[in-house]
Design a protein around this motif. Structure first.
Motif, PDB file in Angstrom:
ATOM      1  N   ARG A 157       0.843  -1.193   0.000  1.00  0.00           N
ATOM      2  CA  ARG A 157       0.000   0.000   0.000  1.00  0.00           C
ATOM      3  C   ARG A 157       0.874   1.237   0.000  1.00  0.00           C
ATOM      4  N   GLN A 158       0.328   2.276  -0.553  1.00  0.00           N
ATOM      5  CA  GLN A 158       1.018   3.559  -0.617  1.00  0.00           C
ATOM      6  C   GLN A 158       0.744   4.309   0.678  1.00  0.00           C
ATOM      7  N   SER A 159       1.787   4.610   1.432  1.00  0.00           N
ATOM      8  CA  SER A 159       1.602   5.219   2.745  1.00  0.00           C
ATOM      9  C   SER A 159       0.993   6.622   2.673  1.00  0.00           C
ATOM     10  N   LYS A 160       1.205   7.331   1.591  1.00  0.00           N
ATOM     11  CA  LYS A 160       0.623   8.672   1.478  1.00  0.00           C
ATOM     12  C   LYS A 160      -0.866   8.603   1.129  1.00  0.00           C
ATOM     13  N   LYS A 161      -1.252   7.637   0.309  1.00  0.00           N
ATOM     14  CA  LYS A 161      -2.655   7.512  -0.100  1.00  0.00           C
ATOM     15  C   LYS A 161      -3.499   6.796   0.950  1.00  0.00           C
ATOM     16  N   ALA A 162      -2.902   5.832   1.631  1.00  0.00           N
ATOM     17  CA  ALA A 162      -3.637   5.037   2.626  1.00  0.00           C
ATOM     18  C   ALA A 162      -2.752   4.848   3.855  1.00  0.00           C
ATOM     19  N   PRO A 163      -2.597   5.909   4.663  1.00  0.00           N
ATOM     20  CA  PRO A 163      -1.711   5.795   5.817  1.00  0.00           C
ATOM     21  C   PRO A 163      -2.189   4.744   6.817  1.00  0.00           C
ATOM     22  N   MET A 164      -1.241   4.148   7.490  1.00  0.00           N
ATOM     23  CA  MET A 164      -1.530   3.116   8.479  1.00  0.00           C
ATOM     24  C   MET A 164      -2.066   3.775   9.754  1.00  0.00           C
ATOM     25  N   SER A 165      -3.094   3.183  10.320  1.00  0.00           N
ATOM     26  CA  SER A 165      -3.642   3.698  11.580  1.00  0.00           C
ATOM     27  C   SER A 165      -2.846   3.125  12.750  1.00  0.00           C
ATOM     28  N   GLU A 215      -3.765  -0.530  13.252  1.00  0.00           N
ATOM     29  CA  GLU A 215      -3.111  -1.421  12.287  1.00  0.00           C
ATOM     30  C   GLU A 215      -1.648  -1.635  12.651  1.00  0.00           C
ATOM     31  N   ALA A 216      -0.981  -0.573  13.055  1.00  0.00           N
ATOM     32  CA  ALA A 216       0.427  -0.683  13.445  1.00  0.00           C
ATOM     33  C   ALA A 216       0.580  -1.564  14.686  1.00  0.00           C
ATOM     34  N   ARG A 217      -0.333  -1.435  15.645  1.00  0.00           N
ATOM     35  CA  ARG A 217      -0.290  -2.300  16.837  1.00  0.00           C
ATOM     36  C   ARG A 217      -0.462  -3.764  16.465  1.00  0.00           C
ATOM     37  N   ARG A 218      -1.417  -4.035  15.569  1.00  0.00           N
ATOM     38  CA  ARG A 218      -1.626  -5.426  15.115  1.00  0.00           C
ATOM     39  C   ARG A 218      -0.380  -5.957  14.430  1.00  0.00           C
ATOM     40  N   LEU A 219       0.267  -5.126  13.622  1.00  0.00           N
ATOM     41  CA  LEU A 219       1.495  -5.533  12.950  1.00  0.00           C
ATOM     42  C   LEU A 219       2.586  -5.824  13.971  1.00  0.00           C
ATOM     43  N   LEU A 220       2.754  -4.943  14.929  1.00  0.00           N
ATOM     44  CA  LEU A 220       3.747  -5.178  15.983  1.00  0.00           C
ATOM     45  C   LEU A 220       3.451  -6.461  16.752  1.00  0.00           C
ATOM     46  N   ASP A 221       2.179  -6.700  17.044  1.00  0.00           N
ATOM     47  CA  ASP A 221       1.804  -7.894  17.805  1.00  0.00           C
ATOM     48  C   ASP A 221       2.035  -9.185  17.028  1.00  0.00           C
ATOM     49  N   SER A 222       2.229  -9.079  15.722  1.00  0.00           N
ATOM     50  CA  SER A 222       2.424 -10.274  14.893  1.00  0.00           C
ATOM     51  C   SER A 222       3.895 -10.661  14.718  1.00  0.00           C
ATOM     52  N   GLN A 275       9.938  11.524  11.356  1.00  0.00           N
ATOM     53  CA  GLN A 275       9.959  12.891  11.866  1.00  0.00           C
ATOM     54  C   GLN A 275       8.628  13.604  11.677  1.00  0.00           C
ATOM     55  N   SER A 276       7.895  13.257  10.640  1.00  0.00           N
ATOM     56  CA  SER A 276       6.619  13.919  10.357  1.00  0.00           C
ATOM     57  C   SER A 276       5.490  13.407  11.247  1.00  0.00           C
ATOM     58  N   GLY A 277       5.749  12.339  11.974  1.00  0.00           N
ATOM     59  CA  GLY A 277       4.722  11.776  12.844  1.00  0.00           C
ATOM     60  C   GLY A 277       3.994  10.598  12.242  1.00  0.00           C
ATOM     61  N   GLY A 278       4.136  10.403  10.933  1.00  0.00           N
ATOM     62  CA  GLY A 278       3.520   9.253  10.266  1.00  0.00           C
ATOM     63  C   GLY A 278       4.419   8.031  10.388  1.00  0.00           C
ATOM     64  N   PHE A 279       3.851   6.881  10.090  1.00  0.00           N
ATOM     65  CA  PHE A 279       4.657   5.660  10.151  1.00  0.00           C
ATOM     66  C   PHE A 279       5.626   5.620   8.987  1.00  0.00           C
TER      67      PHE A 279
END
Length: 88
Positions: free
Chosen positions: A13-21, A24-31, A59-63
């Protein structure tokens, strides 16, 4: 690089068009069991217990991108040597 190694990408996925919430990031970390953070030439390895969502942010705060998960390892950021090692 992925094509040359014949790596099958299961999700892209394109991080600019569909940024990770955050969820979602927590689920990824938990996996995963290990997180490899690549920032420039430096590499930092963390266990899942040590890794936080802030470790995945830029630095921008996004993943940060790219994020590549293989098995129980998550590589965050681009580092050619680490990516090659992960894909072996």
């Amino acid at each position: 690089m992925l094509d040359a190694k014949k790596v099958q990408v299961t999700e892209e996925r394109q991080s600019k068009k569909a940024p990770m919430s955050d969820a979602e990031a927590r689920r990824l970390l938990d996996s995963v069991a290990e997180v490899v953070l690549a920032r420039g030439k430096s590499i930092r390895r963390l266990t899942r217990a040590e890794a936080t969502l802030d470790d995945l942010r830029g630095q921008s705060g996004g993943f940060r991108a790219p994020m590549v998960r293989r098995g129980k390892t998550l590589l965050v950021g681009f580092h050619e040597e680490q990516l090659n090692s992960l894909l072996r």
